[in-house]
Design a protein around this motif. Structure first.
Motif, mmCIF file in Angstrom:
data_model
loop_
_atom_site.group_PDB
_atom_site.id
_atom_site.type_symbol
_atom_site.label_atom_id
_atom_site.label_comp_id
_atom_site.label_asym_id
_atom_site.label_seq_id
_atom_site.Cartn_x
_atom_site.Cartn_y
_atom_site.Cartn_z
ATOM 1 N N VAL A 1 23.810 73.635 54.513
ATOM 2 C CA VAL A 1 24.839 74.581 54.949
ATOM 3 C C VAL A 1 24.545 75.969 54.371
ATOM 4 N N VAL A 2 24.602 76.970 55.232
ATOM 5 C CA VAL A 2 24.431 78.356 54.800
ATOM 6 C C VAL A 2 25.673 79.193 55.049
ATOM 7 N N GLY A 3 26.644 78.672 55.800
ATOM 8 C CA GLY A 3 27.819 79.473 56.095
ATOM 9 C C GLY A 3 29.025 78.642 56.454
ATOM 10 N N ILE A 4 30.202 79.213 56.199
ATOM 11 C CA ILE A 4 31.458 78.554 56.536
ATOM 12 C C ILE A 4 32.416 79.572 57.148
ATOM 13 N N THR A 5 33.354 79.064 57.930
ATOM 14 C CA THR A 5 34.517 79.835 58.347
ATOM 15 C C THR A 5 35.703 79.281 57.575
ATOM 16 N N GLU A 6 36.269 80.128 56.739
ATOM 17 C CA GLU A 6 37.275 79.737 55.749
ATOM 18 C C GLU A 6 38.679 79.956 56.297
ATOM 19 N N TYR A 7 39.466 78.867 56.382
ATOM 20 C CA TYR A 7 40.839 78.951 56.859
ATOM 21 C C TYR A 7 41.834 78.500 55.796
ATOM 22 N N GLU A 8 41.533 78.779 54.542
ATOM 23 C CA GLU A 8 42.497 78.510 53.488
ATOM 24 C C GLU A 8 43.706 79.421 53.685
ATOM 25 N N MET A 9 44.900 78.897 53.359
ATOM 26 C CA MET A 9 46.131 79.675 53.559
ATOM 27 C C MET A 9 46.377 80.594 52.364
ATOM 28 N N ARG A 10 45.397 81.457 52.083
ATOM 29 C CA ARG A 10 45.472 82.387 50.974
ATOM 30 C C ARG A 10 45.051 83.770 51.467
ATOM 31 N N TRP A 11 45.216 84.772 50.610
ATOM 32 C CA TRP A 11 44.637 86.080 50.893
ATOM 33 C C TRP A 11 43.169 85.969 50.501
ATOM 34 N N LEU B 1 26.625 80.721 50.016
ATOM 35 C CA LEU B 1 27.137 80.608 51.380
ATOM 36 C C LEU B 1 27.515 81.971 51.936
ATOM 37 N N ARG B 2 27.365 82.112 53.235
ATOM 38 C CA ARG B 2 28.017 83.187 53.971
ATOM 39 C C ARG B 2 29.438 82.723 54.296
ATOM 40 N N VAL B 3 30.403 83.607 54.172
ATOM 41 C CA VAL B 3 31.802 83.239 54.363
ATOM 42 C C VAL B 3 32.454 84.209 55.333
ATOM 43 N N SER B 4 33.008 83.670 56.408
ATOM 44 C CA SER B 4 33.878 84.425 57.301
ATOM 45 C C SER B 4 35.288 83.888 57.086
ATOM 46 N N PHE B 5 36.211 84.749 56.674
ATOM 47 C CA PHE B 5 37.532 84.249 56.274
ATOM 48 C C PHE B 5 38.610 84.624 57.286
ATOM 49 N N GLY B 6 39.558 83.718 57.454
ATOM 50 C CA GLY B 6 40.665 83.935 58.360
ATOM 51 C C GLY B 6 41.855 84.586 57.686
ATOM 52 N N VAL B 7 42.698 85.178 58.524
ATOM 53 C CA VAL B 7 43.941 85.820 58.081
ATOM 54 C C VAL B 7 45.101 85.118 58.764
ATOM 55 N N TYR B 8 46.086 84.682 57.977
ATOM 56 C CA TYR B 8 47.257 83.994 58.524
ATOM 57 C C TYR B 8 48.399 84.988 58.765
ATOM 58 N N GLY C 1 31.064 95.023 48.467
ATOM 59 C CA GLY C 1 30.935 94.355 47.185
ATOM 60 C C GLY C 1 30.543 92.902 47.272
ATOM 61 N N THR C 2 30.124 92.437 48.447
ATOM 62 C CA THR C 2 29.766 91.025 48.593
ATOM 63 C C THR C 2 28.332 90.829 49.075
ATOM 64 N N ALA C 3 27.522 91.871 49.011
ATOM 65 C CA ALA C 3 26.106 91.787 49.404
ATOM 66 C C ALA C 3 25.926 91.247 50.813
ATOM 67 N N GLY C 4 26.903 91.535 51.674
ATOM 68 C CA GLY C 4 26.814 91.082 53.058
ATOM 69 C C GLY C 4 27.135 89.625 53.279
ATOM 70 N N LEU C 5 27.558 88.913 52.227
ATOM 71 C CA LEU C 5 27.838 87.486 52.367
ATOM 72 C C LEU C 5 29.218 87.211 52.957
ATOM 73 N N VAL C 6 30.165 88.115 52.775
ATOM 74 C CA VAL C 6 31.549 87.863 53.192
ATOM 75 C C VAL C 6 31.923 88.820 54.315
ATOM 76 N N THR C 7 32.441 88.260 55.399
ATOM 77 C CA THR C 7 32.893 89.058 56.533
ATOM 78 C C THR C 7 34.306 88.658 56.914
ATOM 79 N N VAL C 8 34.979 89.579 57.586
ATOM 80 C CA VAL C 8 36.325 89.315 58.078
ATOM 81 C C VAL C 8 36.235 88.400 59.291
ATOM 82 N N GLY C 9 37.016 87.346 59.277
ATOM 83 C CA GLY C 9 37.054 86.421 60.406
ATOM 84 C C GLY C 9 38.206 86.723 61.344
ATOM 85 N N GLY C 10 38.797 85.680 61.883
ATOM 86 C CA GLY C 10 39.835 85.843 62.890
ATOM 87 C C GLY C 10 41.236 85.737 62.341
#
Length: 510
Positions: A213-223, A239-246, A266-275
């Motif tokens: 695994v190199v990436g995930i789409t994160e849907y934790e109910m957090r900021w 991991l690369r992380v695309s995170f969701g907003v609730y 500040g995340t070296a391109g690893l973290v992006t805004v998801g849906g």
């Protein structure tokens, strides 16, 4: 497999992966990696071809794969990563086949001296005995007990926990909280100190890397943004992380200008805004997925058609606000009524996005799915977990449950995930379920909805397709078997020799 310059923490210096095989491609190749990309894919042992290949060769870093297969690195398109990191620290209820069996596990935990019992993984849909607070009270006394269902849509509490968390008026005689009441409680019990949780997350990230695994789409109910900025700064970089907003964070996300696809500084391109994630109905095992037909045999405190957590008249304005702000909707829908409503909402808003789960569909909605350009974000292992529950509660309709083949045939883009911790964060498990529709030696369940290994792999690589190509990211998994020829059982247990993210090793057995 030998590594001339070994080390899992290597920087992304030029590298040759020599003697590799690509699924569906004859012969062996040398993959020349440079600058985080695949600079060239050349026949094995061929002369240099291009500046990137020359740089990789000049650096004299070479990994001989000895004929192992290389595929694009794997992405899990739907996870609750903090939950996944926590479950190994909680009482495991996965094997319990009755309320009494759960109570026995809880009783043993209490006798072991636990001041509070938090468990995970029960599935009560087929139990002969119902979960009640009295069953838990009898073995726990004044020790608070909170048990989270495997689908994350219900919590079962004893009297002490109902009092502690102030939800006795909601839990009633059963002590079971469903949907939003459950989600609120989960946010309370998940309030783990950042330093502790980040350590657990780092462990889980390394376990994921060990499965390619190199990436995930994160849907934790957090900021999630601040969590992942802090984690990457602390060295969680596997991991690369695309995170969701609730919905509870939608105003903040809009005010701070978050837009789907943007890299987070500040995340070296690893973290992006998801849906923008919104949950419109419940789940099958909790019998709250919103359906056109009633569930048979439900109790007086249950809802015969499931629950619409967000009614249509609220869903459309929420999706409009998100879309107008640049946040792509990612909408949870499991029951056929919920899926139809969400497709109506996408049509009304006039935007693309994804439906998360899409478990039960009307066939008349398949063409709409494709015409609207909605991605089906599906979790094939859920079909294996829920096949018996579906046969009971969706009787006569299971030919249109988890219908991967028909979605694909209709032209709908499929992406695969786990919904971890509901199913294991292991894309090979999802691929095997999509291809074989079977597990544990049972016969295939609705095999007509299976898809080919090539399609399942392509749906698991974050848009990189099924074959490594020059110019693509050097996010790669080195595996020991041909995924197109492996049996379903072998796919589930696929040996992974190495994982690279942007040409940097995040996992290696060499």
């Amino acid at each position: 497999m030998t590594v001339e310059t070994p080390g899992v923490a290597d920087t992304a210096e030029p590298l040759i992966l020599a003697g590799a095989r690509l699924p569906g491609v004859d012969g062996v190749v040398d993959l020349h990696l440079d600058g985080g990309r695949v600079a060239a894919v050349l026949p094995g042992g061929s002369p240099l071809g291009g500046a990137g290949a020359r740089r990789a060769t000049a650096a004299r870093r070479r990994l001989d794969l000895d004929g192992r297969f290389v595929v694009p690195g794997l992405h899990d398109r739907h996870v609750h990563f903090s939950q996944w990191a926590m479950v190994s620290r909680r009482l495991d209820l996965a094997g319990a086949e009755s309320a009494a069996a759960v109570a026995a596990l809880v009783g043993a935990s209490v006798e072991g001296g636990d001041a509070e019992v938090i468990g995970f993984g029960y599935r009560d849909a087929l139990w002969a005995d119902a979960p009640t607070r009295e069953v838990l009270d009898a073995v726990s006394g004044e020790v608070p007990v909170v048990l989270v269902s495997a689908d994350l849509h219900a919590c079962w509490l004893n009297s002490a926990a109902l009092r502690r968390y102030g939800v006795g008026d909601v839990g009633g005689a059963s002590g079971v909280l469903r949907e939003e009441h459950c989600f609120r409680l989960m946010r309370e019990i998940d309030d783990v100190a950042d330093g502790v949780l980040d350590g657990w997350v780092a462990d889980a990230a390394h376990r994921a890397a060990a499965r390619g695994v190199v990436g995930i789409t994160e849907y934790e109910m957090r900021w999630n943004r601040d969590d992942w900025v802090r984690r990457v700064a602390g060295g969680v970089d596997a991991l690369r992380v695309s995170f969701g907003v609730y919905t509870q964070h939608l105003d903040r996300a809009i005010a701070e200008g978050l837009r789907t696809g943007d890299e987070v500084p500040g995340t070296a391109g690893l973290v992006t805004v998801g849906g923008y994630k919104v949950i419109t109905d419940g789940s099958l095992n909790t019998r709250t997925a919103c359906c056109f037909d009633p569930y048979p045999g439900l109790g007086p405190d249950e809802h015969p058609y499931g629950l619409a957590n967000v009614p249509y008249e609220d869903l459309v304005p929420l999706m409009c606000r998100a879309h107008d702000a640049g946040l792509t909707p990612a909408v949870h829908a499991i029951g056929d009524r919920a899926n139809a409503m969400v497709l109506d909402a996408f049509a009304a808003v006039g935007c693309g996005g994804s439906i998360e789960h899409a478990q039960l569909l009307r066939r008349s909605d398949l063409a709409r799915f494709a015409r609207l350009g909605i991605v089906a974000s599906v979790q094939p292992e859920h079909a294996m977990d829920d096949r018996d529950v579906a046969d009971r509660y969706w009787a006569g309709r299971t030919d249109r449950a988890f219908m991967l083949a028909e979605l694909a045939s209709a032209g709908v883009e499929l992406v695969l995930g786990s919904d971890a911790p509901v199913a294991p964060l292991d894309p090979w498990v999802a691929i095997a379920a999509a291809v074989g529709r079977t597990r544990d030696g049972r016969g295939p369940w609705h095999p007509e909805q299976a898809i080919e290994a090539r399609a399942a792999l392509a749906a698991s690589t974050g848009g990189q397709g099924a074959v490594v190509r020059a110019g693509g990211r050097a996010d790669l998994a080195v595996i020991d078997l041909d995924p197109y020829a492996a049996s379903v059982e072998a796919l589930r247990a696929m040996p992974v020799s190495a994982t690279l993210l942007a040409g940097r090793f995040t996992h290696s057995l060499g």
